[in-house]
Scaffold this motif. Structure first.
Motif, PDB file in Angstrom:
ATOM      1  N   ILE A 176     -36.111 -18.950  30.566  1.00  0.00           N
ATOM      2  CA  ILE A 176     -35.976 -20.283  31.149  1.00  0.00           C
ATOM      3  C   ILE A 176     -34.950 -21.048  30.331  1.00  0.00           C
ATOM      4  O   ILE A 176     -35.184 -21.374  29.163  1.00  0.00           O
ATOM      5  N   ILE A 177     -33.783 -21.279  30.922  1.00  0.00           N
ATOM      6  CA  ILE A 177     -32.671 -21.883  30.188  1.00  0.00           C
ATOM      7  C   ILE A 177     -32.799 -23.404  30.144  1.00  0.00           C
ATOM      8  O   ILE A 177     -32.964 -24.062  31.175  1.00  0.00           O
ATOM      9  N   VAL A 191     -33.303 -21.149  15.363  1.00  0.00           N
ATOM     10  CA  VAL A 191     -34.671 -21.468  15.759  1.00  0.00           C
ATOM     11  C   VAL A 191     -35.208 -20.421  16.735  1.00  0.00           C
ATOM     12  O   VAL A 191     -34.538 -20.059  17.702  1.00  0.00           O
ATOM     13  N   LYS A 192     -36.416 -19.954  16.465  1.00  0.00           N
ATOM     14  CA  LYS A 192     -37.078 -19.018  17.370  1.00  0.00           C
ATOM     15  C   LYS A 192     -38.064 -19.793  18.224  1.00  0.00           C
ATOM     16  O   LYS A 192     -39.025 -20.371  17.733  1.00  0.00           O
ATOM     17  N   LEU A 193     -37.819 -19.810  19.545  1.00  0.00           N
ATOM     18  CA  LEU A 193     -38.667 -20.561  20.455  1.00  0.00           C
ATOM     19  C   LEU A 193     -39.846 -19.734  20.942  1.00  0.00           C
ATOM     20  O   LEU A 193     -39.814 -18.503  20.914  1.00  0.00           O
ATOM     21  N   PHE A 227     -38.641 -19.827  26.823  1.00  0.00           N
ATOM     22  CA  PHE A 227     -37.561 -20.805  26.730  1.00  0.00           C
ATOM     23  C   PHE A 227     -36.381 -20.266  25.927  1.00  0.00           C
ATOM     24  O   PHE A 227     -36.552 -19.552  24.945  1.00  0.00           O
ATOM     25  N   LYS A 228     -35.188 -20.647  26.365  1.00  0.00           N
ATOM     26  CA  LYS A 228     -33.961 -20.307  25.648  1.00  0.00           C
ATOM     27  C   LYS A 228     -32.994 -21.484  25.756  1.00  0.00           C
ATOM     28  O   LYS A 228     -32.791 -22.033  26.834  1.00  0.00           O
ATOM     29  N   ILE A 229     -32.409 -21.856  24.611  1.00  0.00           N
ATOM     30  CA  ILE A 229     -31.498 -22.994  24.568  1.00  0.00           C
ATOM     31  C   ILE A 229     -30.072 -22.543  24.858  1.00  0.00           C
ATOM     32  O   ILE A 229     -29.609 -21.518  24.366  1.00  0.00           O
ATOM     33  N   LYS A 260     -24.655 -23.870  40.913  1.00  0.00           N
ATOM     34  CA  LYS A 260     -25.445 -22.650  41.104  1.00  0.00           C
ATOM     35  C   LYS A 260     -25.233 -21.749  39.897  1.00  0.00           C
ATOM     36  O   LYS A 260     -24.107 -21.533  39.460  1.00  0.00           O
ATOM     37  N   TYR A 261     -26.318 -21.211  39.374  1.00  0.00           N
ATOM     38  CA  TYR A 261     -26.262 -20.396  38.171  1.00  0.00           C
ATOM     39  C   TYR A 261     -26.861 -19.008  38.432  1.00  0.00           C
ATOM     40  O   TYR A 261     -27.659 -18.837  39.357  1.00  0.00           O
ATOM     41  N   ASP A 262     -26.477 -18.076  37.583  1.00  0.00           N
ATOM     42  CA  ASP A 262     -27.053 -16.736  37.675  1.00  0.00           C
ATOM     43  C   ASP A 262     -28.194 -16.581  36.675  1.00  0.00           C
ATOM     44  O   ASP A 262     -28.514 -15.493  36.223  1.00  0.00           O
ATOM     45  N   PHE A 263     -28.796 -17.702  36.293  1.00  0.00           N
ATOM     46  CA  PHE A 263     -29.948 -17.715  35.391  1.00  0.00           C
ATOM     47  C   PHE A 263     -30.880 -18.837  35.838  1.00  0.00           C
ATOM     48  O   PHE A 263     -30.518 -19.680  36.666  1.00  0.00           O
ATOM     49  N   VAL A 264     -32.095 -18.841  35.288  1.00  0.00           N
ATOM     50  CA  VAL A 264     -33.080 -19.875  35.632  1.00  0.00           C
ATOM     51  C   VAL A 264     -32.810 -21.110  34.780  1.00  0.00           C
ATOM     52  O   VAL A 264     -33.088 -21.128  33.579  1.00  0.00           O
TER      53      VAL A 264
END
Length: 231
Positions: A101-102, A138-140, A144-146, A170-174
């Protein structure tokens, strides 16, 4: 006279050097605290925006003084049943999705106290400081990913105009939303502090917080959170 001038110069240099060293130490301290508390902030205010879609109408609703009292689902229409079935199917798909989840994020943090309370603020403006936070260390938790906002398509446009444009791409990621946090305002003994944060997940929808943190048994924890705005 020359000896006096030389001594004065050396003293001035030492004072300046000491002050600079102290300032660097304070910055490093703040960055270390942010590195520790950042995952807890993300967990506390960030959401998977796909789960924020409310269920569609399903039956006859009874409201009293603005409060939903009951729903008679036996009166649901065929159209409502289909819509509700599709909503539940989509929610189940999201629950089973293991994709990252970006979260959009600007590493140049806001200055504390300059966050507007209506949540309608541009991505890069005078509220931002030159304090850069290295979130890569930082490890989330969870999925989640920043991702820095500068890495988004048309970033040069997004940085100049309203962040709503982020959600029109439009993105190719969430892509779930934009996280913003301020620098930390510490107390005198640096055992507690406060910062501001917000998460916007559909351009105009989001929430802002004042986040109080405290060092407890050698670890930084979120002590409490206060709502500052909601939209």
């Amino acid at each position: 006279m020359k000896k006096l001038l030389k001594t004065t110069f050396l003293l001035s240099f030492l004072i300046l050097f000491t002050n600079c060293e102290k300032k660097v130490d304070e910055v490093e301290f703040e960055k270390n605290v942010l590195t520790e508390i950042f995952p807890k902030i993300v967990d506390s205010i960030c959401v998977d925006s796909r789960k924020m879609n409310p269920p569609p109408r399903f039956g006859i609703e009874t409201w009293i003084k603005g409060n939903l009292i009951k729903v008679d689902t036996s009166k649901a229409t065929s159209k409502e049943r289909i819509a509700y079935h599709n909503w539940k199917k989509e929610q189940k798909r999201v629950d089973n999705d293991t994709s990252k989840i970006i979260i959009g994020f600007d590493p140049y943090l806001l200055n504390y106290g300059n966050v507007r309370t209506d949540g309608d603020r541009k991505l890069l403006n005078s509220n931002y400081s030159n304090f850069k936070f290295d979130y890569s260390k930082v490890k989330l938790n969870r999925n989640f990913k920043i991702k820095s906002v500068s890495e988004f398509p048309k970033a040069e446009i997004l940085m100049l105009y309203d962040r709503v444009l982020l959600y029109e791409q439009k993105y190719d990621f969430v892509f779930s939303g934009v996280l913003e946090i301020s620098r930390i305002k510490f107390n005198k003994n640096k055992k507690s502090g406060v910062l501001e944060g917000s998460f916007a997940y559909c351009g105009r929808c989001g929430r802002g917080y004042r986040i109080y943190i405290k060092e407890i048994n050698g670890k930084w924890e979120i002590e409490k959170m206060e709502d500052t705005w909601i939209s």
